[in-house]
Design a protein around this motif. Structure first.
Motif: not given
Length: 393
Positions: A15, A18-19, A354, A356, A358
């Motif tokens: 997570a 992938s931000s 969560l 960002d 996600k």
């Protein structure tokens, strides 16, 4: 015990990676390479695994066994079954001269027939790693070493150490005795969480029994001024290699490392330090839901109260990249209508955390109070209201 809702660190890393890179101060580098057969690093508060290698490989525990010996002793002290000022008579089995198994091993140097306090024996176990002290304490707590070992294995099951079995009270190599780096890290977590008074002994650097020269704690990281290490335990046998479970604190974050099968006495400290430094440099513990503070207040049906507070009884802790604790958002989902009676701690849904946008962690959403069932007329009225609510919603 670790929540069944918690996501793995791998999902957290996915997570984060992938931000958008602009939202990160810097990327998290790879886990440092360690010279050890197995290791793990966990966040003591969240229980999340930050790094691991052969963490579930079966290993000889050596004197890490004494962490469980200490856990049983701590439980006996906390429950009042024994007291620190109890005086224990040293048996022949707890006397190195009379027990060949103890020859050449780490000792408190007890003398047969002498009396010693539970407090001193406990320090002898934790600080001096005295195998003789383990035997004397086991006989005092449970009547025999065998009965005490049974207690050790019972507590191991309760804590959730699914790949650990003890055959001795001290950790000298024995057939059928085994553990894993992962189990030892979570045993350390249980010591810190459940028995703070017992755990406070682990930071003591030396202990003197009788008038002889003081014996130093074998955990050399206690003297490291660059880390705030306050435990936990070393271990070594020819079969196990050099083991060390260590814990340190930095601000709101406590990490626990377990390094098993190290090559040398000092090497296990150096490798443990690499893990701890890496963990503190790139991660921190967030506490987005405080203990006893409601996340939401919802309707409860058939209760002697109409509303119930929901949240996390002991608070919710998650591990995030360093500097991101304030960015965590909390969402919640309720499984169904909530009905009385209900007990504090009962799960009614889940909280999602969560970063960002996600989901990086999920934990149970639970009742923060007991609510009893209402009387007959209140129940009838709630039934009517509930049918209307279901009909129009």
């Amino acid at each position: 015990m670790k929540s069944k809702f918690k996501l793995s660190f791998a999902l957290l890393a996915l997570a984060i990676c992938s931000s958008a890179s602009a939202e990160m101060a810097f990327p998290i580098p790879a886990i440092p390479q360690l010279d050890a057969e197995a290791y793990i690093l966990i966040d003591a508060k969240s229980g999340e695994i930050l790094a691991q290698y052969n963490a579930e490989q079966q290993r000889d525990p050596a004197s890490l066994t004494k962490m469980m010996t200490s856990y049983v002793v701590g439980q006996a002290l906390q429950s009042g079954r024994i007291k620190n000022d109890d005086m224990v008579v040293v048996s022949k089995d707890a006397w190195a001269t009379g027990n060949p198994v103890l020859k050449g091993s780490s000792l408190m140097f007890l003398e047969v027939g002498k009396t010693v306090s539970v407090s001193d024996l406990n320090k002898g176990i934790i600080i001096q790693s005295g195998n003789d002290a383990c035997i004397a304490m086991a006989e005092h707590v449970a009547g025999s070493q065998g009965a005490f070992v049974n207690l050790m294995n019972d507590y191991a099951k309760k804590i959730g150490l699914n790949h650990t079995h003890f055959e001795t009270v001290h950790g000298l190599d024995a057939p059928g005795q085994y553990t894993t780096a992962k189990d030892m890290a979570y045993l350390g977590q249980a010591l810190i969480r459940d028995l703070p008074e017992e755990y406070s002994i682990y930071k003591e650097k030396e202990f003197t029994y009788t008038l002889s020269k003081p014996q130093l704690n074998r955990n050399g990281l206690l003297w490291d001024t660059t880390l705030n290490v306050d435990g936990i335990k070393t271990g070594h046998t020819n079969a196990a290699g050099y083991n060390l479970v260590a814990s340190a604190v930095d601000g709101n974050t406590r990490l626990i490392s377990a390094v098993l099968g190290g090559r040398t006495f000092k090497g296990r400290e150096e490798e443990s330090k690499k893990l701890l430094v890496w963990g503190f440099r790139f991660f921190e513990t967030a506490n987005p839901v405080k203990a006893g503070t409601p996340v939401t207040t919802e309707t409860i049906w058939y209760g002697d109260q109409n509303k119930i507070q929901l949240g996390a009884v002991n608070g919710a802790f998650i591990t995030v990249p360093k500097g991101r604790a304030a960015d965590v958002q909390v969402e919640y989902k309720i499984d169904d209508y909530i009905y009385a009676p209900i007990t504090k701690g009962n799960a009614v849904g889940k909280m999602q955390f969560l970063l960002d946008g996600k989901v990086i962690n999920e934990q149970p959403l639970v009742a923060l109070q007991d609510i009893e069932e209402t009387g007959f007329f209140g129940g009838v009225w709630d039934w009517i209201c509930l049918q209307c609510h279901k009909l129009f919603s």
